[in-house]
Every structure is written in structure tokens, then in C-alpha cells.
Write an enzyme that holds these catalytic residues in place. Structure first.
Site, PDB file in Angstrom:
ATOM      1  N   ARG A  74       0.795  -1.234   0.000  1.00 42.22           N
ATOM      2  CA  ARG A  74       0.000   0.000   0.000  1.00 42.22           C
ATOM      3  C   ARG A  74       0.826   1.282   0.000  1.00 42.22           C
ATOM      4  O   ARG A  74       0.334   2.318  -0.395  1.00 42.22           O
ATOM      5  CB  ARG A  74      -0.930   0.020   1.226  1.00 42.22           C
ATOM      6  CG  ARG A  74      -0.166   0.069   2.536  1.00 42.22           C
ATOM      7  CD  ARG A  74      -1.031  -0.298   3.735  1.00 42.22           C
ATOM      8  NE  ARG A  74      -0.259  -0.239   4.970  1.00 42.22           N
ATOM      9  CZ  ARG A  74       0.625  -1.154   5.368  1.00 42.22           C
ATOM     10  NH1 ARG A  74       0.879  -2.208   4.618  1.00 42.22           N
ATOM     11  NH2 ARG A  74       1.276  -1.015   6.499  1.00 42.22           N
ATOM     12  N   ASP A 131      -0.905   6.995  11.592  1.00 40.83           N
ATOM     13  CA  ASP A 131      -1.649   5.752  11.798  1.00 40.83           C
ATOM     14  C   ASP A 131      -2.012   5.539  13.260  1.00 40.83           C
ATOM     15  O   ASP A 131      -2.286   4.424  13.672  1.00 40.83           O
ATOM     16  CB  ASP A 131      -0.823   4.564  11.265  1.00 40.83           C
ATOM     17  CG  ASP A 131       0.514   4.439  11.995  1.00 40.83           C
ATOM     18  OD1 ASP A 131       0.799   5.281  12.875  1.00 40.83           O
ATOM     19  OD2 ASP A 131       1.269   3.497  11.692  1.00 40.83           O
ATOM     20  N   CYS A 188      -4.544  -0.640  11.056  1.00 43.39           N
ATOM     21  CA  CYS A 188      -4.142  -1.478   9.922  1.00 43.39           C
ATOM     22  C   CYS A 188      -3.218  -2.602  10.333  1.00 43.39           C
ATOM     23  O   CYS A 188      -3.240  -3.679   9.754  1.00 43.39           O
ATOM     24  CB  CYS A 188      -3.347  -0.703   8.892  1.00 43.39           C
ATOM     25  SG  CYS A 188      -4.040   0.793   8.382  1.00 43.39           S
ATOM     26  N   CYS A 249     -10.239  24.056  19.588  1.00 45.01           N
ATOM     27  CA  CYS A 249     -10.596  25.230  18.779  1.00 45.01           C
ATOM     28  C   CYS A 249     -11.679  26.088  19.426  1.00 45.01           C
ATOM     29  O   CYS A 249     -12.069  27.109  18.878  1.00 45.01           O
ATOM     30  CB  CYS A 249     -11.023  24.804  17.376  1.00 45.01           C
ATOM     31  SG  CYS A 249     -12.661  24.097  17.272  1.00 45.01           S
TER      32      CYS A 249
HETATM   33 ZN   LIG Z   1     -12.606  21.831  17.809  1.00 42.39          ZN
END
Ligand SMILES: [Zn+2]
Length: 263
Positions: A74, A131, A188, A249
Site C-alpha cells: 500500500r 496511523d 491497519c 478550537c
Molecule cells: Zn474543535
């Protein structure tokens, strides 16, 4: 700074310059853009290939691993001959061979708390091809801190998901998931992945980067998670709203800050 495309560059990029939504102006913007790709693996490989082919001026590649035989199904940046090499070196060789115009910067380290700021500062867009959840949250928090737009993606087995984040304008990864799951869920390494599924998601991430850098105002995968199921070959959208109390945020405080306040 105004730059001009050389005749060779105009020919190389002619098929995308022809696209009415892109054109020569977008090509110059891509030429001036800096994109950081976290992970030269299943997602980072197709993303970096398409970004290099599209003529992104500077591509940063972060990866601490070496190429292994089990990666090659991959992680298409790397070839059989590259087994044992550092992934960043193998990636740089492949990308430079494809397009010598691209300045490839390599970071043969894990993207971690102590180096994230120094690596990410100055980039215009981040492709998160990591990952693991710790890195995904760190990419999110670093990108929000510096105001760098980024593309999140995750893949497992025959499924993938992706979302684009414009800091403090659209929902972030922490608005969606407050923090890493208590125990590592499917990944994975233990659950498997079809290479072409990684390719589809990484290619979507490259498309989002190009659209963002070219100045597209709409159509990005923002305030929604795009979920892909290769088994049924269906895509669906899951709406995601900005969380006003998001610790990354929004106005929320991090666990560390809460502990300090309660002490
Ligand atoms: Zn946020």
C-alpha cells in the site's frame, strides 16, 4: 513575490491549467505553497505523489520508520529496492524522480509534542497520514495553534474516513472526538487494509490540499466527515458541528489546565 512558470512547467502542468476552476493563477499558487505530509505510509504515499505531480513548491515529509516488505502492498512511494532505507529518503527519491521542481524536505522523526511546533511552523497545509490517535490529535492541536488548514484521514480494512479542517472556522478533529479512545481500536497493523482503499483516501486528501491552496471557498470536506465503504462502494457524509467548548478550537480548557485550576 511574483513568479512565472517556465515553458517546461506550463507543458508539465498543462492538463490541470486547462481546468477552468484552476488555471495558471492556481498553478502559481501551488508553486509557492508548502505542504507537510505526516507519515510516508499508505495515505501519505498517494497524497505526496499527487501533490508532487501537481507542482506543489515545497513538500515536507515526516516519518521515523524504515521501509519493510509488508509496507509495499500500500505504501507506493517505496519500492522493493528501498527495503531497509529510511522512508523519508525513499520518499524523497521517488518524488524527486517524478518532479525535480519540488523541494522535498525530510524529517526522519516521529511527529511528537517536543518537535511538532518546529516542524509545522511555516507550512500552508498539512496532510495527516499518521496511523495512530495520539499523532492525529497532536496534528489537530498543532494545526489549530498555527492556523494551518489540514486534512484528517483514517483507514482500516475496507473502510476510510476523511475531513478537512480550517482552524477556528470549521469543526476540528477534537470537536468530533474529544480525545483518543480508551484503548486502541482497529488499526491497519492488526486489522489489515486493502492498499487501494488507502490510495483512495490519500488521493482525496491531495485533492483537498490542491483545492484549498488554489483558493476554493466551497466544496471542501468541512463540517462533515466523509465515510467510504469499499465493500458496498458507497460514500456517505456525517455532519459534524463545531463544539463551542472544544478544548482545541473552542473555549474549553485542556485536561491539564483543568487540573491546575482545581488544584
Ligand atoms: Zn474543535
Amino acid at each position: 513575490m511574483s513568479i512565472r512558470l517556465t515553458p517546461d512547467q506550463i507543458e508539465r502542468y498543462s492538463r490541470q491549467i486547462m481546468v477552468p476552476d484552476l488555471g495558471g493563477k492556481a498553478q502559481v499558487r501551488l508553486r509557492q505553497a508548502k505542504v507537510l505530509v505526516i507519515g510516508a505510509g499508505g495515505l501519505g504515499s498517494p497524497a505526496a505523489f499527487y501533490l508532487a505531480a501537481a507542482g506543489i513548491g515545497t513538500l515536507g515529509i515526516v516519518d521515523s520508520d524504515k521501509v519493510e516488505l509488508s509496507n509495499l502492498q500500500r505504501q507506493i512511494l517505496h519500492s522493493t529496492a528501498a527495503i531497509g532505507q529510511r522512508k523519508v529518503d525513499s520518499a524523497k527519491a521517488a518524488l524527486t524522480q517524478l518532479n525535480p521542481d519540488v523541494d522535498v524536505k525530510t524529517y526522519p522523526v516521529r511527529f511528537e509534542d517536543n518537535n511538532a511546533d518546529a516542524i509545522a511552523a511555516g507550512y500552508d497545509f498539512i496532510v495527516d497520514g499518521s496511523d495512530n490517535f495520539d499523532t492525529k490529535f497532536l496534528v489537530n492541536d498543532t494545526a489549530i495553534k498555527f492556523g494551518i488548514a489540514f486534512s484528517h484521514a483514517g483507514i482500516v480494512r475496507l473502510q476510510g474516513q476523511t475531513m478537512t479542517v480550517i482552524p477556528r472556522k470549521t469543526a476540528c478533529y477534537r470537536c468530533l472526538f474529544q480525545g483518543p479512545p480508551p484503548e486502541e481500536i482497529l488499526n491497519c497493523q492488526v486489522s489489515g487494509i486493502l492498499g487501494a482503499v488507502a490510495g483512495t483516501l490519500g488521493t482525496i486528501q491531495a485533492t483537498e490540499a490542491v483545492k484549498y491552496l488554489a483558493g476554493f471557498d466551497e466544496g471542501l470536506i468541512t463540517d462533515r466527515l466523509l465515510v467510504y465503504d469499499a465493500k458496498t462502494m458507497k460514500f456517505r457524509d456525517v455532519d459534524v458541528k463545531r463544539d463551542p467548548s472544544c478544548v482545541s478550537c473552542g473555549a474549553g480548557k485542556t485536561a491539564a489546565a483543568r487540573e491546575t485550576a482545581n488544584a
